[in-house]
Scaffold this motif. Structure first.
Motif, PDB file in Angstrom:
ATOM      1  N   GLU B  79      30.291  46.159  47.101  1.00  0.00           N
ATOM      2  CA  GLU B  79      30.226  47.580  47.466  1.00  0.00           C
ATOM      3  C   GLU B  79      31.624  48.201  47.494  1.00  0.00           C
ATOM      4  O   GLU B  79      31.794  49.374  47.128  1.00  0.00           O
ATOM      5  N   THR B  80      32.616  47.427  47.925  1.00  0.00           N
ATOM      6  CA  THR B  80      33.992  47.920  47.924  1.00  0.00           C
ATOM      7  C   THR B  80      34.444  48.199  46.490  1.00  0.00           C
ATOM      8  O   THR B  80      35.023  49.253  46.196  1.00  0.00           O
ATOM      9  N   LEU B  81      34.141  47.264  45.589  1.00  0.00           N
ATOM     10  CA  LEU B  81      34.501  47.450  44.175  1.00  0.00           C
ATOM     11  C   LEU B  81      33.795  48.676  43.592  1.00  0.00           C
ATOM     12  O   LEU B  81      34.408  49.469  42.867  1.00  0.00           O
ATOM     13  N   LYS B  82      32.501  48.856  43.931  1.00  0.00           N
ATOM     14  CA  LYS B  82      31.746  50.000  43.408  1.00  0.00           C
ATOM     15  C   LYS B  82      32.341  51.319  43.911  1.00  0.00           C
ATOM     16  O   LYS B  82      32.457  52.278  43.152  1.00  0.00           O
ATOM     17  N   LEU B  83      32.728  51.358  45.192  1.00  0.00           N
ATOM     18  CA  LEU B  83      33.359  52.564  45.735  1.00  0.00           C
ATOM     19  C   LEU B  83      34.617  52.893  44.941  1.00  0.00           C
ATOM     20  O   LEU B  83      34.858  54.040  44.574  1.00  0.00           O
ATOM     21  N   TYR B  84      35.416  51.859  44.662  1.00  0.00           N
ATOM     22  CA  TYR B  84      36.663  52.047  43.918  1.00  0.00           C
ATOM     23  C   TYR B  84      36.369  52.539  42.507  1.00  0.00           C
ATOM     24  O   TYR B  84      36.987  53.491  42.031  1.00  0.00           O
ATOM     25  N   GLU B  85      35.396  51.906  41.844  1.00  0.00           N
ATOM     26  CA  GLU B  85      35.049  52.283  40.466  1.00  0.00           C
ATOM     27  C   GLU B  85      34.482  53.698  40.389  1.00  0.00           C
ATOM     28  O   GLU B  85      34.660  54.393  39.393  1.00  0.00           O
ATOM     29  N   ASP B  86      33.774  54.110  41.450  1.00  0.00           N
ATOM     30  CA  ASP B  86      33.157  55.438  41.464  1.00  0.00           C
ATOM     31  C   ASP B  86      34.143  56.531  41.884  1.00  0.00           C
ATOM     32  O   ASP B  86      33.743  57.671  42.119  1.00  0.00           O
ATOM     33  N   GLY B  87      35.413  56.149  42.033  1.00  0.00           N
ATOM     34  CA  GLY B  87      36.437  57.133  42.367  1.00  0.00           C
ATOM     35  C   GLY B  87      36.608  57.384  43.850  1.00  0.00           C
ATOM     36  O   GLY B  87      37.388  58.237  44.252  1.00  0.00           O
ATOM     37  N   GLU B  88      35.861  56.627  44.678  1.00  0.00           N
ATOM     38  CA  GLU B  88      35.965  56.791  46.132  1.00  0.00           C
ATOM     39  C   GLU B  88      36.970  55.779  46.682  1.00  0.00           C
ATOM     40  O   GLU B  88      36.623  54.902  47.475  1.00  0.00           O
ATOM     41  N   LYS B  89      38.236  55.910  46.233  1.00  0.00           N
ATOM     42  CA  LYS B  89      39.232  54.899  46.604  1.00  0.00           C
ATOM     43  C   LYS B  89      39.517  54.886  48.095  1.00  0.00           C
ATOM     44  O   LYS B  89      39.738  53.834  48.688  1.00  0.00           O
ATOM     45  N   GLY B  90      39.489  56.079  48.700  1.00  0.00           N
ATOM     46  CA  GLY B  90      39.720  56.155  50.143  1.00  0.00           C
ATOM     47  C   GLY B  90      38.639  55.415  50.916  1.00  0.00           C
ATOM     48  O   GLY B  90      38.929  54.672  51.852  1.00  0.00           O
ATOM     49  N   TYR B  91      37.388  55.592  50.491  1.00  0.00           N
ATOM     50  CA  TYR B  91      36.268  54.891  51.126  1.00  0.00           C
ATOM     51  C   TYR B  91      36.404  53.378  50.936  1.00  0.00           C
ATOM     52  O   TYR B  91      36.097  52.601  51.843  1.00  0.00           O
ATOM     53  N   ALA B  92      36.845  52.966  49.741  1.00  0.00           N
ATOM     54  CA  ALA B  92      36.990  51.534  49.461  1.00  0.00           C
ATOM     55  C   ALA B  92      38.005  50.904  50.420  1.00  0.00           C
ATOM     56  O   ALA B  92      37.737  49.862  51.026  1.00  0.00           O
ATOM     57  N   VAL B  93      39.144  51.569  50.567  1.00  0.00           N
ATOM     58  CA  VAL B  93      40.186  51.046  51.463  1.00  0.00           C
ATOM     59  C   VAL B  93      39.697  51.049  52.902  1.00  0.00           C
ATOM     60  O   VAL B  93      39.878  50.078  53.645  1.00  0.00           O
TER      61      VAL B  93
END
Lengths: 147, 117
Positions: B79-93
């Motif tokens: 899910e962290t990788l998907k957030l990053y791939e979907d452009g939600e880098k802040g959410y991923a971090v």
């Protein structure tokens, strides 16, 4: 959105979870972690499960319809992904092992385990996704070429 | 016997995670992976609490089986990788930082609470 869960899906998750938890338990019996040592078994279980889930999610959810019309069985993702990989990997044991190392007088090892797992696990899921996409792209082109 | 306890715990923990994830998606929407975050924190607290229990059988059933399968590292990472791939880098971090901080805090609380019981 309705919250009614389909019994076959819940059953597939339960079966996969039982299998995953058993595999993790077996790994712990084969390679027990000595008290105070770096928890290599949980580390390896978590990293392996992350790589496997990365591969699975590409194969099960990223279907490119132009080269394949085969749809994976709807219970494969709940059984293998949510169930097996989810039950095989664990966050709670990772947390407890970190806490034991941190409060057991070895904060360096504790922080190394805390950070090392998260970095390696993220790299593993990325590697799994990337490898599966690469194989899929190659197979896809091959099929298009033969068509 | 020991294997059966792990099987039973795992067969309950994994569907609980699945149902919690569905409930969280229905409640909070698909943006941030609240379901995985919440089961990881709850399972970490419970495993901390279990340090106060001596029985090996309870540990296999509720610790290795239930808490182990209720919590997950693979879905958390994916899910962290998907957030990053979907452009939600802040959410991923934030997903990584919050899961580590809250998970570790929950274990610590559980262990301390077990010490008081």
């Amino acid at each position: 959105m309705r919250l009614r869960a389909e019994p076959p899906v819940v059953g597939a998750v339960a079966a996969g979870g039982a299998l995953g938890a058993t595999a993790r338990y077996g790994a712990g019996l084969l390679w027990p972690t000595p008290h105070g040592a770096f928890p290599w078994t949980t580390f390896t279980v978590n990293v392996t499960g992350c790589a496997l889930l990365g591969v699975l999610m590409v194969l099960l959810t990223e279907r490119s319809t132009e080269w394949s019309t085969a749809v994976p069985h709807p219970l494969l993702r709940p059984f293998l992904g949510t169930g097996f990989c989810g039950g095989f990997t664990t966050f709670s044991t990772y947390g407890l092992e970190t806490e034991r190392l941190l409060s057991g007088g070895d904060p360096t090892r504790g922080l190394l385990y805390l950070g090392g797992t998260v970095v390696t696990a993220l790299a593993a899921v990325l590697a799994g996704v990337t490898a599966a996409r690469a194989v899929r792209a190659r197979t896809g082109r091959g099929r298009v070429g033969r068509a | 016997m020991n294997w059966l306890l792990v099987v039973a715990g795992g067969a309950v923990g994994a569907p609980l995670r699945y149902l919690a994830d569905r409930a969280a998606r229905a409640r909070f929407g698909p943006g941030f992976p609240w379901g995985t975050f919440l089961v990881n924190v709850a399972g970490s607290f419970l495993l901390g609490l279990l340090t106060g229990v001596a029985s090996v059988h309870v540990h296999l059933l509720l610790g290795t089986g239930l808490c182990g399968a209720l919590t997950t590292y693979s879905t958390f990472s994916y899910e962290t990788l998907k957030l990053y791939e979907d452009g939600e880098k802040g959410y991923a971090v934030r997903n990584v930082a919050a899961s580590l901080a809250a998970g570790l805090g929950a274990v610590w609380l559980g262990v301390r609470a077990a010490g008081l019981l």
